[in-house]
Write a protein that holds these residues in place. Structure first.
Motif, mmCIF file in Angstrom:
data_model
loop_
_atom_site.group_PDB
_atom_site.id
_atom_site.type_symbol
_atom_site.label_atom_id
_atom_site.label_comp_id
_atom_site.label_asym_id
_atom_site.label_seq_id
_atom_site.Cartn_x
_atom_site.Cartn_y
_atom_site.Cartn_z
ATOM 1 N N LEU A 758 0.849 -1.410 0.027
ATOM 2 C CA LEU A 758 -0.088 -0.024 -0.041
ATOM 3 C C LEU A 758 0.878 1.390 0.063
ATOM 4 N N PRO A 759 0.464 2.382 -0.476
ATOM 5 C CA PRO A 759 1.059 3.594 -0.386
ATOM 6 C C PRO A 759 1.988 3.900 0.808
ATOM 7 N N SER A 760 1.037 3.720 1.851
ATOM 8 C CA SER A 760 1.585 4.096 3.169
ATOM 9 C C SER A 760 2.726 3.104 3.657
ATOM 10 N N ASP A 761 2.659 2.087 3.285
ATOM 11 C CA ASP A 761 3.447 0.970 3.643
ATOM 12 C C ASP A 761 4.833 1.031 2.687
ATOM 13 N N TYR A 762 4.696 1.516 1.623
ATOM 14 C CA TYR A 762 5.919 1.688 0.642
ATOM 15 C C TYR A 762 6.591 2.920 1.300
ATOM 16 N N VAL A 763 5.891 3.881 1.914
ATOM 17 C CA VAL A 763 6.936 5.083 2.310
ATOM 18 C C VAL A 763 7.608 4.531 3.745
#
Length: 908
Positions: A758-763
């Protein structure tokens, strides 16, 4: 057609026992001694006298030339070892495994002082950049930077009782720092020159400091309980910040400056090492013995006054600083510290270290590193000191003046001022050590059974390599033999000397009268008289010409058969120190003290090119076999690789830490075809040299502990890229949701670069990959727009239990760095308000969990202690009580005896 060259890389360095740039230190077990070896740290087994392990940075972790180790510290509670380097970096090693645990970057100058605290969880470092940094060893990050010293920090020590740190500097001051408030609470003056070393005894009663002054200064350390009592006194406000109080001075026996002062682990000995050859050992008396000595001193003083009849006359002499015990006896520094003995080394002492293990038959074991590449171990006893071991066979005592490789590259011959050593160049081990004169040049005889050494005394020494003996010493010249070279395809060699002679020799193996076996013998065949000192001799590979370099800056080329002059090479402004002839006999290269290399044609004697090669004298030059490529070495500590046809510099090899005197080239080992590469300066890409210099920090200022490196900039770029990718992905998800609501049935294709996250997990994944030590500097380089993006993710991440610590650090650092911009930006207020409540509760949960676990562990520890059958659990405390009662009884007896004597005198 593009021309390719062989690329040469550093492979190994050997022959170094202890370099002079750093200190030595015992490990926690006391079985091994850590000694600096240029860019490496050697781990020496004390009993066996061998190097069991080497702590060397990997080539991948080094982005530039190898830098020397400048400071070493070992933790007494763990196998961790810290080594500081000339570029300001610090590496934490596991001495048992020999692996580098982490690298800490924060200093801008060479690290000059390192010290672990008692638990080994924190490390303090001082540097030439005048800063002190406190590091979290477990978290592998810098806690804070302490600024205040105006010159290089020379030493530091922890005061565990009051959570303080004492530092010394070349600015003549000691500073006491409170590690909780991160401020300087006391500045101690009194030294008249640079302070070089400080130390505190294990019980933290006394602090000692040494400088270039003729005396060492002693201080008493105030306990926290005493500080609280002083607050209620009249002078409490003035004394509550006074952690260290001056006790007195003791005159030293030498005029050299102090190098190191160290207490042993038991605290009963103090060693003061000067910059010369002397180490003074002081005995530290306990309180009972100090009181007795003070009473005897006062008693003698009273008797002396009464004998002179001047009891009522007051003395005008200045009283030394005193410490008053509970009974009112005034104790001075000489009552506590008594000179026990003096160690005199053969050479100047660079560093000392006490072993943490006390031997049975002596008081302590002391290790010394000398400036002649030598380690010595002394056993300290009550009446004398004894040298137990000296590690000396693994290296030369002075500069290596010549190197010679055998024909098969299996042996390496090195000469120095008093010994010849035979090495295995593959493993770096010393195979033979032969006592000799001052060797200036060397040569392997064919078949590698014998070697010839030309000495400063004018003799040729014949060495049998198999038996490691000097079988004969031939009086060859009346002056120093500067050069010795073999005649190709003949059983002979040529020597050149300062007595203006060039001599031709023949060697043969025969049996002399009175000897059982055949040995190598040499005989002089003919001589060539020159008009000046001969510095270098070179012979062409076809044995047609002999070139002789003279002190008058010329090179003369003769026919070797008739000894007639063929060419005279003029051009150098200073004497030629080295020269060589190419394998095909076409070129001759000369290196001079005028820093130039000159390439000549051997057919007509014309100078093809003059190259400004080095920043100092060129001491060695040699062609690579069967090529026109050549290596040169100079006193500027550089080795350079040249193309003599194109007159181009191909490669510069850095790594030496002192003048280079000689070099030897073997046959090629690996065919590596690589294009020419020049290493760029590390600081150029990310530091502006023309930026204004940093202002002088405020008194006792605190700053970030990290330093900007290429790794931090790369990590910043990765975080920015992750934020951009996550933002684009969130937009695509929002658009897909709107299309689905409007009735358009489309399948969402996630971004493949996000690896299914997910975008949050990727960051979060990109942020988690940043090393703990580099986090502050990585976030410092983030643009403010990306700071707002990153803050918006922190609330979601705080719900992950194992990421609460990382989220807290990120939030704290971002708020510290961007405080004013965040306050003045309305868009950041909702994010900060939501983060405040969420983060506070999460941190409280983690704190409660840790507290619960610690309490449980303490409870288990108490249960185990109560169930254990240890009979002598409180033996130490009881023994101390018995000793204190016994000392009180003795004092009472002495007091009553003195009273009886006084009464008898009064009656008389």
């Amino acid at each position: 057609m593009v021309k390719s060259y062989l690329r040469y890389e550093p492979r190994a360095s050997f022959g170094v026992i202890a370099s002079v740039e750093s200190n030595i230190a015992f490990d926690s077990s006391g079985k091994h001694l850590l000694a600096p070896a240029l860019e490496k740290v050697g781990v020496w087994h004390v009993r066996q006298g061998i190097c069991t392990r080497t702590l060397e940075p990997s080539t991948a972790s080094r982005s530039g030339p190898s830098l020397a180790v400048t400071s070493i510290a070992a933790s007494l509670s763990s196998p961790l070892v810290a080594s500081g380097y000339a570029d300001g970096s610090i590496r934490i090693w596991d001495s048992d495994k020999g692996t580098c645990e982490t690298t800490l970057n924060g200093h801008k100058g060479a690290v000059t002082a390192l010290r672990f605290n008692k638990t080994g969880a924190q490390l303090a470092s001082g540097s030439k950049d005048n800063d002190v940094i406190l590091w979290d060893v477990v978290g592998e990050t810098g806690l804070f930077r302490l600024r205040g010293h105006r010159d290089q920090v020379t030493d530091l020590v922890f005061l565990e009782s009051g959570k303080k740190l004492v530092t010394s500097s070349k600015d003549k001051f000691l500073r006491v720092w409170d590690l909780e408030t991160q401020h300087c609470v006391q500045i101690i003056s009194g030294h008249h020159s640079e302070v070089w070393s400080i130390d505190v005894d294990p019980e933290e009663r006394y602090l000692v400091s040494g400088s270039a002054d003729p005396e060492i200064r002693f201080y008493t350390i105030k306990d926290e309980a005493e500080g609280k009592k002083d607050v209620g006194n009249e002078n409490g406000d003035a004394n509550k910040w006074e952690v260290v109080k001056f006790l007195g001075e003791i005159q030293r026996q030498t005029k050299d400056r102090v190098g190191t002062v160290r207490f042993n682990l038991s605290g009963n000995l103090l060693a003061c090492q000067s910059a010369g050859k002397i180490v003074e050992i002081f005995n530290v008396l306990d309180e009972v013995e100090a009181k007795r000595k003070a009473k005897r001193r006062l008693h003698r003083k009273k008797e002396k006054k009464s004998s002179k009849g001047s009891v009522e006359v007051a003395e005008n002499t200045k009283e030394p600083a005193t410490e008053e015990d509970g009974s009112g006896t005034l104790i001075i520094v000489t009552d506590i510290f008594k000179l026990l003995q003096t160690i005199r080394a053969g050479k100047k002492v660079c560093s000392i270290s006490f072993s943490p293990v006390t031997p049975k038959n002596s008081l302590a074991t002391l290790a010394l590193s000398l400036n002649n590449n030598l380690l010595e171990f002394y056993s300290i006893e009550n009446d004398a000191n004894k040298k137990n071991l000296a590690i000396e066979l693994h290296g030369h005592r002075s500069d290596v003046r010549s190197l010679t490789l055998s024909s098969d590259n299996s042996l390496l011959l090195s000469t120095s001022h008093n010994a010849v050593k035979i090495w295995n160049p593959s493993t770096g081990s010393c195979l033979r050590t032969i006592d000799s004169g001052y060797g200036l040049c060397g040569l392997f005889v064919p078949h590698n059974r014998y070697a010839l050494v030309g000495t400063k005394g004018g003799t040729v020494e014949i060495i049998d390599i198999g038996s490691a003996t000097r079988i004969e010493e031939v009086e060859a010249h009346g002056g120093a033999i500067r050069s010795i070279t073999a005649i190709p395809d003949e059983n002979g060699f040529v020597t050149g000397s300062a007595d203006h002679d060039v001599k031709f020799w023949e060697y043969q193996i025969k049996q002399k009268p009175g000897q059982d076996s055949k040995q190598l013998t040499v005989s002089n065949v003919r001589s060539l008289k020159m008009n000046d000192d001969v510095l270098v001799v070179a012979i062409s590979p076809d044995a047609k010409y002999i070139a002789v370099a003279l002190l008058d800056c010329t090179v003369k080329v003769f026919f070797i058969d008739s000894l007639k002059l063929f060419l005279t090479l003029y051009g150098h402004k200073l004497p030629v120190m080295c020269m060589d002839i190419s394998s095909d006999g076409d070129l001759i290269v000369t290196g001079s003290a005028d820093k130039n290399l000159k390439i000549w044609g051997l057919d007509f004697g014309d100078c093809h090119k003059s190259l400004f090669a080095h920043a100092d004298s060129v001491m060695a030059v040699q062609f690579v076999r069967n090529t026109h490529y050549m290596f040169s070495a100079g006193k500027d500590r550089l080795v350079k690789y040249w193309d003599a046809d194109k007159f181009e510099l191909l490669l510069t090899l850095e790594g030496h830490h002192a003048d280079i005197w000689c070099l030897a080239i073997g046959s090629r080992e690996k065919e590596k075809r690589l294009e020419e590469m020049f290493e760029a300066d590390l600081e150029n890409p990310f530091e502006n040299r023309f930026a204004p210099k940093e202002e002088i920090p405020e008194e006792g200022a605190v700053a970030l502990a990290g330093k900007k490196t290429q790794e931090t900039l790369t990590a910043t770029d990765l975080i920015v890229e992750a934020l951009d990718v996550a933002e684009m992905e969130l937009k695509r998800i929002t658009e897909h949701e709107e299309e689905r609501r409007s009735g358009q049935i489309t399948r969402f294709q996630p971004n493949p670069t996000m690896n299914g996250l997910l975008p949050s997990d990727y960051v979060l994944d990109a942020l988690s990959k940043v090393q703990a030590n580099d986090l502050e500097q990585t976030l410092l380089a983030l643009p403010f727009s990306d700071v707002l993006k990153l803050l918006s993710y922190l609330k979601d991440w705080s719900s992950i239990p194992d990421k609460v610590e990382l989220v807290s650090r990120v939030a704290t650092v971002l708020l510290q760095i961007n405080y004013h911009q965040l306050v003045s930006t309305p868009a950041s207020r909702p994010v900060l308000t939501a983060l405040k409540d969420e983060l506070h509760s999460r941190v409280k949960e983690c704190k409660d969990t840790l507290g619960f676990n610690l309490a449980a562990m303490d409870h288990l520890k108490q249960l185990m202690a109560s169930r254990s059958d240890a009979l002598f659990q409180d033996a130490k405390a009881k023994l101390q009580e018995i000793r204190s009662h016994h000392s009180k009884r003795l004092e009472a007896r002495t007091d009553t005896k003195e009273e009886r004597r006084k009464k008898k005198k009064q009656k008389k």
